[in-house]
Write a protein that holds these residues in place. Structure first.
Motif, PDB file in Angstrom:
ATOM      1  N   THR A  86       0.831  -1.206   0.000  1.00 25.47           N
ATOM      2  CA  THR A  86       0.000   0.000   0.000  1.00 25.47           C
ATOM      3  C   THR A  86       0.863   1.252   0.000  1.00 25.47           C
ATOM      4  OG1 THR A  86      -1.740  -1.169   1.184  1.00 25.47           O
ATOM      5  CG2 THR A  86      -1.836   1.225   1.225  1.00 25.47           C
ATOM      6  N   PHE A  87       1.953   1.239   0.764  1.00 19.94           N
ATOM      7  CA  PHE A  87       2.862   2.383   0.777  1.00 19.94           C
ATOM      8  C   PHE A  87       3.413   2.647  -0.614  1.00 19.94           C
ATOM      9  CE2 PHE A  87       7.350   3.540   0.621  1.00 19.94           C
ATOM     10  CZ  PHE A  87       7.265   4.853   1.055  1.00 19.94           C
ATOM     11  N   TRP A  88       3.906   1.610  -1.278  1.00 19.95           N
ATOM     12  CA  TRP A  88       4.499   1.808  -2.607  1.00 19.95           C
ATOM     13  C   TRP A  88       3.458   2.203  -3.631  1.00 19.95           C
ATOM     14  CZ3 TRP A  88       9.101   3.187  -3.510  1.00 19.95           C
ATOM     15  CH2 TRP A  88      10.102   2.847  -2.629  1.00 19.95           C
ATOM     16  N   TRP A  89       2.256   1.685  -3.532  1.00 24.02           N
ATOM     17  CA  TRP A  89       1.185   2.088  -4.456  1.00 24.02           C
ATOM     18  C   TRP A  89       0.888   3.583  -4.277  1.00 24.02           C
ATOM     19  CZ3 TRP A  89      -1.252   0.249  -8.587  1.00 24.02           C
ATOM     20  CH2 TRP A  89      -2.399   0.898  -9.002  1.00 24.02           C
ATOM     21  N   ASP A  90       0.730   4.020  -3.029  1.00 21.66           N
ATOM     22  CA  ASP A  90       0.467   5.435  -2.766  1.00 21.66           C
ATOM     23  C   ASP A  90       1.649   6.310  -3.178  1.00 21.66           C
ATOM     24  OD1 ASP A  90      -2.061   4.995  -1.802  1.00 21.66           O
ATOM     25  OD2 ASP A  90      -1.430   4.934   0.297  1.00 21.66           O
ATOM     26  N   PHE A  91       2.861   5.825  -2.987  1.00 23.09           N
ATOM     27  CA  PHE A  91       4.047   6.596  -3.332  1.00 23.09           C
ATOM     28  C   PHE A  91       4.198   6.749  -4.841  1.00 23.09           C
ATOM     29  CE2 PHE A  91       8.641   6.905  -4.217  1.00 23.09           C
ATOM     30  CZ  PHE A  91       8.902   8.077  -3.518  1.00 23.09           C
ATOM     31  N   VAL A  92       3.996   5.684  -5.599  1.00 17.36           N
ATOM     32  CA  VAL A  92       4.193   5.721  -7.041  1.00 17.36           C
ATOM     33  C   VAL A  92       2.982   6.309  -7.746  1.00 17.36           C
ATOM     34  CG1 VAL A  92       4.551   4.299  -9.093  1.00 17.36           C
ATOM     35  CG2 VAL A  92       5.839   3.820  -7.014  1.00 17.36           C
ATOM     36  N   VAL A  93       1.805   5.850  -7.425  1.00 17.56           N
ATOM     37  CA  VAL A  93       0.601   6.280  -8.128  1.00 17.56           C
ATOM     38  C   VAL A  93       0.057   7.572  -7.532  1.00 17.56           C
ATOM     39  CG1 VAL A  93      -1.751   5.657  -8.740  1.00 17.56           C
ATOM     40  CG2 VAL A  93       0.050   3.936  -8.819  1.00 17.56           C
ATOM     41  N   GLY A  94      -0.025   7.654  -6.229  1.00 17.61           N
ATOM     42  CA  GLY A  94      -0.546   8.862  -5.592  1.00 17.61           C
ATOM     43  C   GLY A  94      -1.998   9.083  -5.924  1.00 17.61           C
ATOM     44  N   ASP A  95      -2.336  10.318  -6.230  1.00 15.76           N
ATOM     45  CA  ASP A  95      -3.724  10.676  -6.510  1.00 15.76           C
ATOM     46  C   ASP A  95      -4.085  10.566  -7.981  1.00 15.76           C
ATOM     47  OD1 ASP A  95      -4.201  11.277  -3.864  1.00 15.76           O
ATOM     48  OD2 ASP A  95      -3.618  13.372  -4.097  1.00 15.76           O
ATOM     49  N   ASP A  96      -3.097  10.493  -8.852  1.00 13.22           N
ATOM     50  CA  ASP A  96      -3.373  10.529 -10.279  1.00 13.22           C
ATOM     51  C   ASP A  96      -2.746   9.328 -10.976  1.00 13.22           C
ATOM     52  OD1 ASP A  96      -4.188  11.322 -12.771  1.00 13.22           O
ATOM     53  OD2 ASP A  96      -2.810  13.010 -12.924  1.00 13.22           O
ATOM     54  N   TRP A  97      -3.545   8.318 -11.251  1.00 11.04           N
ATOM     55  CA  TRP A  97      -3.020   7.113 -11.882  1.00 11.04           C
ATOM     56  C   TRP A  97      -2.628   7.388 -13.326  1.00 11.04           C
ATOM     57  CZ3 TRP A  97      -5.327   5.213 -16.210  1.00 11.04           C
ATOM     58  CH2 TRP A  97      -6.620   5.644 -16.484  1.00 11.04           C
ATOM     59  N   ARG A  98      -3.227   8.402 -13.944  1.00 14.44           N
ATOM     60  CA  ARG A  98      -2.900   8.706 -15.340  1.00 14.44           C
ATOM     61  C   ARG A  98      -1.454   9.192 -15.476  1.00 14.44           C
ATOM     62  NH1 ARG A  98      -7.642  11.451 -14.339  1.00 14.44           N
ATOM     63  NH2 ARG A  98      -9.470  10.267 -14.917  1.00 14.44           N
ATOM     64  N   SER A  99      -1.007   9.995 -14.537  1.00 17.23           N
ATOM     65  CA  SER A  99       0.375  10.469 -14.576  1.00 17.23           C
ATOM     66  C   SER A  99       1.346   9.306 -14.383  1.00 17.23           C
ATOM     67  CB  SER A  99       0.614  11.519 -13.492  1.00 17.23           C
ATOM     68  OG  SER A  99      -0.144  12.672 -13.763  1.00 17.23           O
ATOM     69  N   ALA A 100       1.034   8.423 -13.457  1.00 16.39           N
ATOM     70  CA  ALA A 100       1.899   7.256 -13.240  1.00 16.39           C
ATOM     71  C   ALA A 100       1.931   6.378 -14.478  1.00 16.39           C
ATOM     72  CB  ALA A 100       1.409   6.461 -12.030  1.00 16.39           C
ATOM     73  N   ALA A 101       0.795   6.188 -15.113  1.00 18.27           N
ATOM     74  CA  ALA A 101       0.752   5.384 -16.335  1.00 18.27           C
ATOM     75  C   ALA A 101       1.522   6.060 -17.463  1.00 18.27           C
ATOM     76  CB  ALA A 101      -0.700   5.151 -16.753  1.00 18.27           C
ATOM     77  N   GLY A 102       1.438   7.378 -17.558  1.00 13.81           N
ATOM     78  CA  GLY A 102       2.184   8.105 -18.579  1.00 13.81           C
ATOM     79  C   GLY A 102       3.678   7.965 -18.410  1.00 13.81           C
ATOM     80  N   VAL A 103       4.144   8.007 -17.185  1.00 15.12           N
ATOM     81  CA  VAL A 103       5.573   7.842 -16.926  1.00 15.12           C
ATOM     82  C   VAL A 103       6.007   6.411 -17.243  1.00 15.12           C
ATOM     83  CG1 VAL A 103       7.333   7.848 -15.112  1.00 15.12           C
ATOM     84  CG2 VAL A 103       5.691   9.710 -15.267  1.00 15.12           C
ATOM     85  N   VAL A 104       5.188   5.432 -16.913  1.00 15.83           N
ATOM     86  CA  VAL A 104       5.517   4.039 -17.236  1.00 15.83           C
ATOM     87  C   VAL A 104       5.588   3.845 -18.752  1.00 15.83           C
ATOM     88  CG1 VAL A 104       4.625   1.668 -17.142  1.00 15.83           C
ATOM     89  CG2 VAL A 104       4.657   3.071 -15.085  1.00 15.83           C
TER      90      VAL A 104
END
Length: 65
Positions: A9-27
């Motif tokens: 849960t910590f790593w999910w919140d740290f990497v994804v945070g509030d915006d999953w679209r930004s995390a997906a864009g970086v991936v």
């Protein structure tokens, strides 16, 4: 099991945070950079451009809401 769940849960919140679209864009940008490098292209320029584009899109979505 509880400690493993908290760790995940910590790593999910740290990497994804509030915006999953930004995390997906970086991936996607990391994958595209890796694919270009594997193809023999000098792709140092892609990550800064991709991060700027993801940031712009994120700010545009935030201003619209």
């Amino acid at each position: 099991m509880n400690a493993l769940r908290r760790f995940g849960t910590f790593w999910w919140d740290f990497v994804v945070g509030d915006d999953w679209r930004s995390a997906a864009g970086v991936v996607v940008a990391i994958g595209a950079t890796a694919a270009l490098v594997a193809g023999g292209v000098d792709a140092w320029w892609l990550m800064p451009a991709a991060v700027a584009a993801v940031l712009w899109l994120s700010l545009r979505r935030a201003a619209a809401s």
